[in-house]
Design a protein around this motif. Structure first.
Motif, PDB file in Angstrom:
ATOM      1  N   UNK A   1     -43.076 -10.230  -1.271  1.00 40.07           N
ATOM      2  CA  UNK A   1     -42.902 -10.372   0.176  1.00 40.07           C
ATOM      3  C   UNK A   1     -44.269 -10.250   0.827  1.00 40.07           C
ATOM      4  N   UNK A   2     -44.289 -10.403   2.118  1.00 34.06           N
ATOM      5  CA  UNK A   2     -45.503 -10.120   2.863  1.00 34.06           C
ATOM      6  C   UNK A   2     -45.120  -9.522   4.208  1.00 34.06           C
ATOM      7  N   UNK A   3     -46.109  -8.896   4.834  1.00 31.94           N
ATOM      8  CA  UNK A   3     -45.910  -8.246   6.122  1.00 31.94           C
ATOM      9  C   UNK A   3     -46.942  -8.816   7.076  1.00 31.94           C
ATOM     10  N   UNK A   4     -46.493  -9.251   8.235  1.00 33.88           N
ATOM     11  CA  UNK A   4     -47.436  -9.694   9.251  1.00 33.88           C
ATOM     12  C   UNK A   4     -48.228  -8.492   9.755  1.00 33.88           C
ATOM     13  N   UNK A   5     -49.522  -8.629   9.786  1.00 38.51           N
ATOM     14  CA  UNK A   5     -50.362  -7.539  10.265  1.00 38.51           C
ATOM     15  C   UNK A   5     -49.961  -7.131  11.678  1.00 38.51           C
ATOM     16  N   UNK A   6     -49.560  -8.096  12.486  1.00 41.79           N
ATOM     17  CA  UNK A   6     -49.201  -7.811  13.877  1.00 41.79           C
ATOM     18  C   UNK A   6     -47.901  -7.021  13.998  1.00 41.79           C
ATOM     19  N   UNK A   7     -47.107  -6.932  12.930  1.00 42.96           N
ATOM     20  CA  UNK A   7     -45.858  -6.157  12.948  1.00 42.96           C
ATOM     21  C   UNK A   7     -46.057  -4.684  12.627  1.00 42.96           C
ATOM     22  N   UNK A   8     -47.231  -4.332  12.140  1.00 39.53           N
ATOM     23  CA  UNK A   8     -47.477  -2.956  11.698  1.00 39.53           C
ATOM     24  C   UNK A   8     -47.911  -2.062  12.847  1.00 39.53           C
ATOM     25  N   UNK A   9     -47.652  -0.752  12.716  1.00 39.92           N
ATOM     26  CA  UNK A   9     -48.104   0.197  13.739  1.00 39.92           C
ATOM     27  C   UNK A   9     -49.626   0.168  13.871  1.00 39.92           C
ATOM     28  N   UNK A  10     -50.123   0.301  15.094  1.00 39.17           N
ATOM     29  CA  UNK A  10     -51.561   0.213  15.376  1.00 39.17           C
ATOM     30  C   UNK A  10     -52.367   1.223  14.564  1.00 39.17           C
ATOM     31  N   UNK A  11     -51.840   2.431  14.384  1.00 34.53           N
ATOM     32  CA  UNK A  11     -52.573   3.452  13.632  1.00 34.53           C
ATOM     33  C   UNK A  11     -52.818   3.018  12.190  1.00 34.53           C
TER      34      UNK A  11
ATOM     35  N   UNK B   1     -52.885  -0.272  11.162  1.00 39.56           N
ATOM     36  CA  UNK B   1     -53.692  -1.494  11.200  1.00 39.56           C
ATOM     37  C   UNK B   1     -55.179  -1.175  11.255  1.00 39.56           C
ATOM     38  N   UNK B   2     -55.550  -0.089  11.931  1.00 40.51           N
ATOM     39  CA  UNK B   2     -56.966   0.280  12.068  1.00 40.51           C
ATOM     40  C   UNK B   2     -57.662   0.409  10.722  1.00 40.51           C
ATOM     41  N   UNK B   3     -56.921   0.802   9.691  1.00 43.68           N
ATOM     42  CA  UNK B   3     -57.523   1.058   8.380  1.00 43.68           C
ATOM     43  C   UNK B   3     -57.409  -0.124   7.426  1.00 43.68           C
ATOM     44  N   UNK B   4     -56.916  -1.255   7.898  1.00 42.90           N
ATOM     45  CA  UNK B   4     -56.647  -2.385   7.011  1.00 42.90           C
ATOM     46  C   UNK B   4     -57.557  -3.567   7.313  1.00 42.90           C
ATOM     47  N   UNK B   5     -57.768  -4.424   6.301  1.00 44.08           N
ATOM     48  CA  UNK B   5     -58.517  -5.655   6.559  1.00 44.08           C
ATOM     49  C   UNK B   5     -57.720  -6.550   7.504  1.00 44.08           C
ATOM     50  N   UNK B   6     -58.354  -7.427   8.168  1.00 46.83           N
ATOM     51  CA  UNK B   6     -57.716  -8.263   9.191  1.00 46.83           C
ATOM     52  C   UNK B   6     -57.113  -9.548   8.632  1.00 46.83           C
TER      53      UNK B   6
ATOM     54  N   UNK C   1     -35.707   9.006   5.193  1.00 39.59           N
ATOM     55  CA  UNK C   1     -35.872  10.291   4.497  1.00 39.59           C
ATOM     56  C   UNK C   1     -36.952  10.196   3.418  1.00 39.59           C
ATOM     57  N   UNK C   2     -37.092   9.028   2.820  1.00 44.18           N
ATOM     58  CA  UNK C   2     -38.054   8.825   1.734  1.00 44.18           C
ATOM     59  C   UNK C   2     -39.404   8.304   2.214  1.00 44.18           C
ATOM     60  N   UNK C   3     -39.670   8.365   3.510  1.00 41.50           N
ATOM     61  CA  UNK C   3     -41.001   8.038   4.011  1.00 41.50           C
ATOM     62  C   UNK C   3     -41.193   6.647   4.568  1.00 41.50           C
ATOM     63  N   UNK C   4     -40.136   5.859   4.639  1.00 40.68           N
ATOM     64  CA  UNK C   4     -40.245   4.530   5.233  1.00 40.68           C
ATOM     65  C   UNK C   4     -40.249   4.664   6.749  1.00 40.68           C
ATOM     66  N   UNK C   5     -40.759   3.661   7.439  1.00 40.49           N
ATOM     67  CA  UNK C   5     -40.719   3.640   8.894  1.00 40.49           C
ATOM     68  C   UNK C   5     -40.407   2.228   9.366  1.00 40.49           C
ATOM     69  N   UNK C   6     -39.846   2.150  10.558  1.00 40.67           N
ATOM     70  CA  UNK C   6     -39.500   0.848  11.125  1.00 40.67           C
ATOM     71  C   UNK C   6     -40.768   0.055  11.398  1.00 40.67           C
ATOM     72  N   UNK C   7     -40.663  -1.261  11.269  1.00 43.85           N
ATOM     73  CA  UNK C   7     -41.765  -2.139  11.647  1.00 43.85           C
ATOM     74  C   UNK C   7     -41.181  -3.445  12.155  1.00 43.85           C
ATOM     75  N   UNK C   8     -41.976  -4.164  12.927  1.00 42.10           N
ATOM     76  CA  UNK C   8     -41.503  -5.427  13.479  1.00 42.10           C
ATOM     77  C   UNK C   8     -40.415  -5.196  14.505  1.00 42.10           C
ATOM     78  N   UNK C   9     -39.746  -6.285  14.864  1.00 40.16           N
ATOM     79  CA  UNK C   9     -38.750  -6.203  15.935  1.00 40.16           C
ATOM     80  C   UNK C   9     -37.307  -6.220  15.446  1.00 40.16           C
ATOM     81  N   UNK C  10     -37.091  -6.480  14.173  1.00 36.85           N
ATOM     82  CA  UNK C  10     -35.721  -6.542  13.654  1.00 36.85           C
ATOM     83  C   UNK C  10     -35.201  -5.148  13.334  1.00 36.85           C
TER      84      UNK C  10
END
Length: 141
Positions: A40-50, A52-57, A117-126
């Motif tokens: 799969x892949x994740x759109x960079x724009x869907x991730x939390x800003x905190x 994204x700061x540490x990731x390549x663009x 509970x296992x450390x996942x967090x919501x991302x994106x709009x869905x």
């Protein structure tokens, strides 16, 4: 999940849409649970800003999709779901294909609570779409 496992998983594996791993009850030799993984892949724009700061663009980041995770009713409450999730994380981390995160689409509130509970967090709009960087899911060395 029974219907998917009985009618679809073999086709998905044959077409290389998903890899399936099963847990077998050592006493009865029956299937106790299973999960599927795919790319799969994740759109960079869907991730939390905190984060994204540490990731390549890059516009997209590589991920492993946990498509299905199911445990037989006989094993409910015995932490088999957690063990299957841990195994999926390890397989994704040990893959020769680079994977930044694991993503999942929780089918209902109970499944969402399990992943949160296992450390996942919501991302994106869905609703129900969750992710976790693999580094945060792996046991500390």
């Amino acid at each position: 999940m029974n219907r998917y496992f009985q009618t679809q998983v073999t086709q998905d594996m044959r077409r290389r849409l998903a890899a399936c791993t099963i847990a077998v009850d050592a006493v009865t030799d029956s299937i106790a649970g299973f999960y599927t993984l795919s790319a799969a892949d994740i759109l960079l724009t869907d991730l939390p800003a905190a984060l994204v700061k540490r990731l390549p663009r890059y516009p997209n980041l590589p991920a492993a999709r946990l498509g299905r995770l199911a445990v037989d009713r006989r094993f409910k409450g015995q932490k088999l779901g957690s063990a299957l999730l841990a195994d999926a994380v390890l397989r994704a981390a040990e893959s020769e294909v680079a994977v930044f995160a694991m993503v999942v689409e929780a089918k209902d509130a109970q499944a969402e609570a399990f992943y949160l509970h296992h450390g996942f967090e919501a991302y994106g709009s869905m609703p129900g779409r969750l992710m976790a960087p693999l580094a945060g899911l792996l046991p500390s060395s």
